[in-house]
Enzyme design. Sequence first.
Site, PDB file in Angstrom:
ATOM      1  N   ASP A 111       0.803  -1.236   0.000  1.00  0.00           N
ATOM      2  CA  ASP A 111       0.000   0.000   0.000  1.00  0.00           C
ATOM      3  C   ASP A 111       0.830   1.278   0.000  1.00  0.00           C
ATOM      4  O   ASP A 111       0.283   2.371  -0.074  1.00  0.00           O
ATOM      5  CB  ASP A 111      -0.985  -0.004   1.198  1.00  0.00           C
ATOM      6  CG  ASP A 111      -0.262  -0.178   2.545  1.00  0.00           C
ATOM      7  OD1 ASP A 111      -0.849  -0.789   3.463  1.00  0.00           O
ATOM      8  OD2 ASP A 111       0.892   0.293   2.683  1.00  0.00           O
ATOM      9  N   HIS A 136       6.746  -7.540  -1.395  1.00  0.00           N
ATOM     10  CA  HIS A 136       5.688  -7.972  -2.311  1.00  0.00           C
ATOM     11  C   HIS A 136       5.325  -6.895  -3.316  1.00  0.00           C
ATOM     12  O   HIS A 136       4.272  -6.977  -3.947  1.00  0.00           O
ATOM     13  CB  HIS A 136       4.446  -8.396  -1.508  1.00  0.00           C
ATOM     14  CG  HIS A 136       4.699  -9.584  -0.642  1.00  0.00           C
ATOM     15  ND1 HIS A 136       3.926  -9.894   0.458  1.00  0.00           N
ATOM     16  CD2 HIS A 136       5.667 -10.523  -0.688  1.00  0.00           C
ATOM     17  CE1 HIS A 136       4.395 -10.994   1.026  1.00  0.00           C
ATOM     18  NE2 HIS A 136       5.456 -11.382   0.373  1.00  0.00           N
ATOM     19  N   CYS A 144       5.179  -3.815 -16.958  1.00  0.00           N
ATOM     20  CA  CYS A 144       4.796  -4.427 -18.228  1.00  0.00           C
ATOM     21  C   CYS A 144       5.065  -5.932 -18.167  1.00  0.00           C
ATOM     22  O   CYS A 144       6.170  -6.366 -17.837  1.00  0.00           O
ATOM     23  CB  CYS A 144       5.605  -3.802 -19.375  1.00  0.00           C
ATOM     24  SG  CYS A 144       5.267  -4.617 -20.958  1.00  0.00           S
ATOM     25  N   CYS A 169       1.505  -1.077 -22.290  1.00  0.00           N
ATOM     26  CA  CYS A 169       2.849  -0.527 -22.071  1.00  0.00           C
ATOM     27  C   CYS A 169       3.134   0.561 -23.104  1.00  0.00           C
ATOM     28  O   CYS A 169       2.965   0.334 -24.317  1.00  0.00           O
ATOM     29  CB  CYS A 169       3.879  -1.649 -22.221  1.00  0.00           C
ATOM     30  SG  CYS A 169       5.591  -1.101 -22.152  1.00  0.00           S
ATOM     31  N   GLY A 209       1.573  -6.874  13.014  1.00  0.00           N
ATOM     32  CA  GLY A 209       0.401  -6.932  12.152  1.00  0.00           C
ATOM     33  C   GLY A 209       0.476  -7.921  11.013  1.00  0.00           C
ATOM     34  O   GLY A 209       0.026  -7.629   9.902  1.00  0.00           O
ATOM     35  N   THR A 210       1.072  -9.094  11.276  1.00  0.00           N
ATOM     36  CA  THR A 210       1.060 -10.115  10.239  1.00  0.00           C
ATOM     37  C   THR A 210       0.591 -11.433  10.818  1.00  0.00           C
ATOM     38  O   THR A 210       0.935 -11.802  11.931  1.00  0.00           O
ATOM     39  CB  THR A 210       2.439 -10.284   9.570  1.00  0.00           C
ATOM     40  OG1 THR A 210       2.331 -11.275   8.546  1.00  0.00           O
ATOM     41  CG2 THR A 210       3.521 -10.687  10.560  1.00  0.00           C
ATOM     42  N   SER A 211      -0.197 -12.170  10.034  1.00  0.00           N
ATOM     43  CA  SER A 211      -0.675 -13.491  10.469  1.00  0.00           C
ATOM     44  C   SER A 211       0.425 -14.523  10.296  1.00  0.00           C
ATOM     45  O   SER A 211       0.277 -15.677  10.651  1.00  0.00           O
ATOM     46  CB  SER A 211      -1.907 -13.896   9.656  1.00  0.00           C
ATOM     47  OG  SER A 211      -1.583 -13.912   8.271  1.00  0.00           O
ATOM     48  N   GLU A 237      -4.088 -10.555  17.943  1.00  0.00           N
ATOM     49  CA  GLU A 237      -4.318 -12.014  18.000  1.00  0.00           C
ATOM     50  C   GLU A 237      -2.997 -12.769  18.091  1.00  0.00           C
ATOM     51  O   GLU A 237      -1.975 -12.272  17.619  1.00  0.00           O
ATOM     52  CB  GLU A 237      -5.012 -12.483  16.705  1.00  0.00           C
ATOM     53  CG  GLU A 237      -6.199 -11.665  16.258  1.00  0.00           C
ATOM     54  CD  GLU A 237      -7.427 -11.992  17.077  1.00  0.00           C
ATOM     55  OE1 GLU A 237      -8.268 -11.097  17.283  1.00  0.00           O
ATOM     56  OE2 GLU A 237      -7.506 -13.149  17.559  1.00  0.00           O
TER      57      GLU A 237
END
Length: 264
Positions: A111, A136, A144, A169, A209-211, A237
Amino acid sequence: VDRVQGLSADDADRARAVLQGAERVVVLTGAGTSAESGVPTFRGEEGLWRSFRPEELATPEAFARDPELVWTWYRWRRSLVADCSPNPGHVALARFALRHGATTIVTQNVDGLHTRAAIEAADVGDPAPALPLELHGAIGRDRCSACGAVREALVLEGPAEGPRTIPRCPICDGPLRPDVVWFGEALDAELLERAFERARGADVCLVVGTSAVVQPAASIPITTLERGGALIEVNPEPTPLTPRATISLRGKSGPLLGALLDPA
Ligand code: BV8
Ligand code: ZN
């Protein structure tokens, strides 16, 4: 420090002491770090995957089978992210990285909020120490599929509805795709090696904040542990990392990261 789970004041104090006293810090963030900015997580009840299954959309097969559907999903997500801003958790991380040398922010998020927080926190200074390794990729960039050329995504002009074509492209007219890593695709080898190298040398890995189910990112904190470093987790969690965490704080990243990282 023996294993700690929960959120008593001294757990947070202990975690704060470890982080403030650490020479080399690696931070691994996931979608939960952006939850308070309004970006939906992947596996939460309001999760992005709820209406689709990951293999339906975030894979090269899905793009080959139905590029319009994949582009529609990414355009929706881009418009979501465009309305979001870094939250206090992003800001605390950026300020810490700018102040506390030898800090590496590694993110699974696409993001771009860590980058925006780094630039805002640096003000007229150099944001580089707070810029994340984006394992990621980034949803705001196009790549492209044919020649690999990368560019910042064009803000979509024209009506929101109507038939969605696939952007082409400008160099070779090949089909553009979001510049993100899909399931089944290899991560950028150089970026990944840099992340593991920093994790190997870190005194502490702060996981926020990661599972911790997506590989190979979820192995980064284990690397620090295996080299004798500490693993501090921030998550409302428990996760697969919790049993191995030196300290696992049950809470939200926004308020907790300020408590852990802000200067006294
Ligand atoms: C690869 C970009 C090989 C796209 C993403 C079986 C077993 C093990 C592994 C595999 C397997 N089958 C397949 C694999 C490999 C696969 C994988 O790991 N699958 C998982 C599902 C099992 N991995 C891959 O495919 C990777 N590539 O392995 O390639 C290869 C090697 C060489 C050559 C060719 C191929 C590629 C993985 C990258 C996929 N792309 N994103 C896009 O975004 O559209 S992953 C995507 O999902 C996100 O980027 C993110 O990384 C991930 C979601 O994870 P989280 O970030 O953890 O988010 P999540 O919602 O799950 O959790 C949120 C957490 O936040 C929760 O814990 C919640 O409690 C917490 N939270 C909520 N609110 C808050 C909070 N925390 C703090 N504060 C709050 N306020
Ligand atoms: Zn091209």
